[in-house]
Design a protein around this motif. Structure first.
Motif, PDB file in Angstrom:
ATOM      1  N   LEU A   1     -20.693 -47.436   9.460  1.00  8.32           N
ATOM      2  CA  LEU A   1     -19.813 -46.667  10.341  1.00  8.32           C
ATOM      3  C   LEU A   1     -18.563 -46.200   9.600  1.00  8.32           C
ATOM      4  O   LEU A   1     -18.090 -45.072   9.797  1.00  8.32           O
ATOM      5  N   GLY A   2     -18.037 -47.068   8.738  1.00  7.38           N
ATOM      6  CA  GLY A   2     -16.857 -46.694   7.963  1.00  7.38           C
ATOM      7  C   GLY A   2     -17.137 -45.543   7.015  1.00  7.38           C
ATOM      8  O   GLY A   2     -16.322 -44.622   6.872  1.00  7.38           O
ATOM      9  N   LEU A   3     -18.296 -45.575   6.362  1.00  3.77           N
ATOM     10  CA  LEU A   3     -18.649 -44.486   5.445  1.00  3.77           C
ATOM     11  C   LEU A   3     -18.847 -43.176   6.204  1.00  3.77           C
ATOM     12  O   LEU A   3     -18.453 -42.107   5.729  1.00  3.77           O
ATOM     13  N   VAL A   4     -19.451 -43.265   7.375  1.00  2.00           N
ATOM     14  CA  VAL A   4     -19.642 -42.051   8.177  1.00  2.00           C
ATOM     15  C   VAL A   4     -18.293 -41.492   8.612  1.00  2.00           C
ATOM     16  O   VAL A   4     -18.033 -40.288   8.501  1.00  2.00           O
TER      17      VAL A   4
ATOM     18  N   LEU B   1     -17.871 -33.084   5.500  1.00  2.00           N
ATOM     19  CA  LEU B   1     -18.470 -31.942   6.193  1.00  2.00           C
ATOM     20  C   LEU B   1     -17.430 -31.053   6.869  1.00  2.00           C
ATOM     21  O   LEU B   1     -17.605 -29.828   6.939  1.00  2.00           O
ATOM     22  N   THR B   2     -16.355 -31.669   7.382  1.00  4.25           N
ATOM     23  CA  THR B   2     -15.395 -30.902   8.190  1.00  4.25           C
ATOM     24  C   THR B   2     -14.021 -30.759   7.541  1.00  4.25           C
ATOM     25  O   THR B   2     -13.222 -29.936   7.990  1.00  4.25           O
ATOM     26  N   GLY B   3     -13.742 -31.572   6.535  1.00  6.59           N
ATOM     27  CA  GLY B   3     -12.427 -31.528   5.906  1.00  6.59           C
ATOM     28  C   GLY B   3     -11.431 -32.497   6.506  1.00  6.59           C
ATOM     29  O   GLY B   3     -10.347 -32.691   5.945  1.00  6.59           O
ATOM     30  N   SER B   4     -11.763 -33.105   7.642  1.00  6.85           N
ATOM     31  CA  SER B   4     -10.814 -33.991   8.319  1.00  6.85           C
ATOM     32  C   SER B   4     -11.547 -35.133   9.000  1.00  6.85           C
ATOM     33  O   SER B   4     -12.674 -34.960   9.479  1.00  6.85           O
ATOM     34  N   THR B   5     -10.895 -36.281   9.043  1.00  5.08           N
ATOM     35  CA  THR B   5     -11.334 -37.328   9.953  1.00  5.08           C
ATOM     36  C   THR B   5     -10.873 -36.957  11.359  1.00  5.08           C
ATOM     37  O   THR B   5     -10.128 -35.986  11.545  1.00  5.08           O
TER      38      THR B   5
ATOM     39  N   THR C   1      -6.619 -30.239  -5.018  1.00  2.76           N
ATOM     40  CA  THR C   1      -5.393 -29.525  -5.387  1.00  2.76           C
ATOM     41  C   THR C   1      -5.650 -28.057  -5.711  1.00  2.76           C
ATOM     42  O   THR C   1      -4.725 -27.243  -5.660  1.00  2.76           O
ATOM     43  N   ASN C   2      -6.895 -27.721  -6.013  1.00  2.00           N
ATOM     44  CA  ASN C   2      -7.217 -26.315  -6.280  1.00  2.00           C
ATOM     45  C   ASN C   2      -7.573 -25.552  -5.004  1.00  2.00           C
ATOM     46  O   ASN C   2      -7.975 -24.390  -5.057  1.00  2.00           O
ATOM     47  N   GLY C   3      -7.448 -26.219  -3.849  1.00  2.00           N
ATOM     48  CA  GLY C   3      -7.706 -25.565  -2.574  1.00  2.00           C
ATOM     49  C   GLY C   3      -9.121 -25.720  -2.066  1.00  2.00           C
ATOM     50  O   GLY C   3      -9.405 -25.344  -0.920  1.00  2.00           O
ATOM     51  N   ARG C   4     -10.019 -26.262  -2.866  1.00  2.00           N
ATOM     52  CA  ARG C   4     -11.405 -26.424  -2.437  1.00  2.00           C
ATOM     53  C   ARG C   4     -11.554 -27.701  -1.616  1.00  2.00           C
ATOM     54  O   ARG C   4     -10.713 -28.595  -1.650  1.00  2.00           O
ATOM     55  N   ARG C   5     -12.645 -27.777  -0.865  1.00  2.00           N
ATOM     56  CA  ARG C   5     -12.890 -28.945  -0.015  1.00  2.00           C
ATOM     57  C   ARG C   5     -13.162 -30.173  -0.873  1.00  2.00           C
ATOM     58  O   ARG C   5     -13.866 -30.098  -1.882  1.00  2.00           O
ATOM     59  N   ALA C   6     -12.610 -31.301  -0.466  1.00  2.00           N
ATOM     60  CA  ALA C   6     -12.815 -32.545  -1.208  1.00  2.00           C
ATOM     61  C   ALA C   6     -14.248 -33.033  -1.037  1.00  2.00           C
ATOM     62  O   ALA C   6     -14.839 -32.918   0.040  1.00  2.00           O
TER      63      ALA C   6
ATOM     64  N   LEU D   1     -13.282 -38.514  -1.695  1.00  2.00           N
ATOM     65  CA  LEU D   1     -12.888 -39.037  -0.386  1.00  2.00           C
ATOM     66  C   LEU D   1     -13.139 -40.537  -0.289  1.00  2.00           C
ATOM     67  O   LEU D   1     -12.338 -41.275   0.300  1.00  2.00           O
ATOM     68  N   ALA D   2     -14.258 -40.996  -0.867  1.00  2.00           N
ATOM     69  CA  ALA D   2     -14.554 -42.429  -0.836  1.00  2.00           C
ATOM     70  C   ALA D   2     -13.506 -43.209  -1.620  1.00  2.00           C
ATOM     71  O   ALA D   2     -13.033 -44.269  -1.172  1.00  2.00           O
ATOM     72  N   VAL D   3     -13.126 -42.695  -2.789  1.00  2.00           N
ATOM     73  CA  VAL D   3     -12.109 -43.378  -3.595  1.00  2.00           C
ATOM     74  C   VAL D   3     -10.756 -43.319  -2.891  1.00  2.00           C
ATOM     75  O   VAL D   3     -10.033 -44.323  -2.801  1.00  2.00           O
ATOM     76  N   ARG D   4     -10.411 -42.143  -2.396  1.00  2.00           N
ATOM     77  CA  ARG D   4      -9.119 -41.960  -1.723  1.00  2.00           C
ATOM     78  C   ARG D   4      -8.977 -42.903  -0.531  1.00  2.00           C
ATOM     79  O   ARG D   4      -8.006 -43.666  -0.432  1.00  2.00           O
ATOM     80  N   ASN D   5      -9.938 -42.856   0.383  1.00  2.00           N
ATOM     81  CA  ASN D   5      -9.836 -43.684   1.583  1.00  2.00           C
ATOM     82  C   ASN D   5     -10.101 -45.157   1.290  1.00  2.00           C
ATOM     83  O   ASN D   5      -9.602 -46.030   1.999  1.00  2.00           O
ATOM     84  N   GLY D   6     -10.886 -45.418   0.248  1.00  2.00           N
ATOM     85  CA  GLY D   6     -11.093 -46.811  -0.144  1.00  2.00           C
ATOM     86  C   GLY D   6      -9.798 -47.462  -0.590  1.00  2.00           C
ATOM     87  O   GLY D   6      -9.514 -48.616  -0.250  1.00  2.00           O
ATOM     88  N   ILE D   7      -8.993 -46.720  -1.359  1.00  2.00           N
ATOM     89  CA  ILE D   7      -7.694 -47.251  -1.787  1.00  2.00           C
ATOM     90  C   ILE D   7      -6.728 -47.309  -0.606  1.00  2.00           C
ATOM     91  O   ILE D   7      -6.018 -48.307  -0.412  1.00  2.00           O
TER      92      ILE D   7
END
Length: 381
Positions: free
Chosen positions: A254-257, A265-269, A282-287, A292-298
């Motif tokens: 559930l956390g990964l989803v 898929l959407t750009g936002s939780t 930072t280049n404006g493209r979708r993450a 995202l896994a590393v970012r939210n994992g930290i």
């Protein structure tokens, strides 16, 4: 008499922090979507109004009767008072026929009548000043609020008690509604000295800003909503007799989803979408999913490391590597709770360490302003 009227206010003061906490996230969602911010004058007016509603509600409810024995004998509230303008007779009786200024000031019935009028004056002010409501709808709202309070009294707190313990009075309906009307009329001159609540001006100024409170509200919204989701899923599994033996795996999925798949898929939780935020590179493209896994994992590491700490079968003698968990928890708290806020506040780019590591950044979703209707040429003439 004074103590009787102070008790509801004291009760409201005790309950207000809890009510404000419950309303904080919904109010923030509405604020960021309408005005681009959760604070400011509008928020002050809103929470002041919430406290006012709580205070007048407590004025209707407390003091509560002492147990069910209260209903064993008839009381003054047993029969509703259905005679309009009966308060005039009560004032005359309590004043023994004296209507001079001094007599009226010492007449408790006068003060009770005045308080019934004053009770909904702030409601009328709010409906015109903040809600921009016209006179007749505002009066109807005041009448509806008064009727709700009177029915609460008539039904014994909506049948919590087997009998009414406060008097239902038609006079209260009349006086409360009159107070709402007076408040609406008073809001006209008051609005000239009160600060203007301009949602569009706030939106133009703040909608594109990614502030620390906005990010924090998004995170709290995600955590609360995710907790509710887990409780719902586990509740369903328990209801249908399913085993929760693999609940850790289910929480991980559930956390990964929630924190990886959906924002990929959407750009936002859900929380970020509620606060009109999205995560971009930072280049404006979708993450992507890895960043995202590393970012939210930290970002969530203090929580999942604490969860791991509480669920480990501790045996340090046999598994000394288990000591890495509390050490990692300490490091994660320093990074997420201490370093990241300081970096966001002091860094020129307002980026946390985990954002620099993953090359991601929060950006605001700025809705297009509603198009203004064009006035036909004929109507301009």
């Amino acid at each position: 008499m004074v103590a009787t009227y102070l008790l509801p206010v004291q009760t409201a003061l005790v309950l207000f922090p809890l009510v404000a906490l419950v309303l904080m996230i919904p109010a923030a969602v509405v604020g960021y979507r309408r005005r681009g911010r959760a604070g400011g004058r509008t928020a002050v007016v809103f929470y002041a109004f919430v406290f006012y509603l709580l205070a007048i509600a407590m004025q209707t409810i407390v003091p509560l009767p002492d147990g069910s024995a209260y209903c064993t004998e008839p009381t003054y509230a047993s029969s509703p008072q259905l005679r309009p303008f009966n308060f005039l007779d009560v004032i005359a009786q309590r004043g023994h026929g004296h209507f001079g200024p001094v007599a009226l000031l010492h007449n408790p019935a006068v003060w009770t009548t005045a308080l019934n009028v004053v009770m909904l004056v702030p409601l009328g002010v709010f409906l015109r000043y903040a809600a921009r409501m016209r006179f007749l709808p505002a009066v109807l709202v005041a009448f509806g609020v008064s009727l709700f309070f009177e029915l609460t009294q008539l039904t014994g707190l909506w049948f919590v008690y087997p009998c009414p313990y406060r008097l239902f009075s038609v006079d209260d309906l009349i006086l409360n509604t009159a107070g709402g009307a007076v408040g609406w009329l008073a809001a006209g001159p008051l609005s000239k000295v009160l600060p203007e609540l301009d949602a569009e001006r706030d939106r133009r100024r703040y909608a594109a800003k990614v502030t620390v409170p906005r990010r924090l509200f998004a995170l709290v919204t995600d955590l609360v909503a995710f907790t509710v989701l887990m409780a719902f899923v586990f509740g369903l599994l328990t209801l249908f007799g399913e085993s929760l033996e693999h609940r850790r795996t289910l929480i991980l999925v559930l956390g990964l989803v929630w924190f990886v798949l959906v924002p990929t898929l959407t750009g936002s939780t859900l929380g970020k979408r509620a606060m009109l935020l999205r995560v971009r590179r930072t280049n404006g493209r979708r993450a992507g999913p890895v960043s995202l896994a590393v970012r939210n994992g930290i970002l969530l590491s203090p929580l999942w490391l604490l969860w791991l700490l509480m669920n480990l079968d501790w045996n340090v003698a046999a598994h000394p590597e288990q000591l890495l968990v509390p050490a990692g928890l300490l490091v994660s708290v320093l990074v997420v709770v201490v370093w990241s806020p300081l970096a966001i506040l002091l860094d020129d780019e307002h980026r946390a360490p985990y954002e620099r590591l993953t090359g991601t950044v929060n950006t605001a979703i700025v809705p297009e302003p509603a198009p203004r209707e064009r006035v036909p040429e004929e109507s301009r003439a």
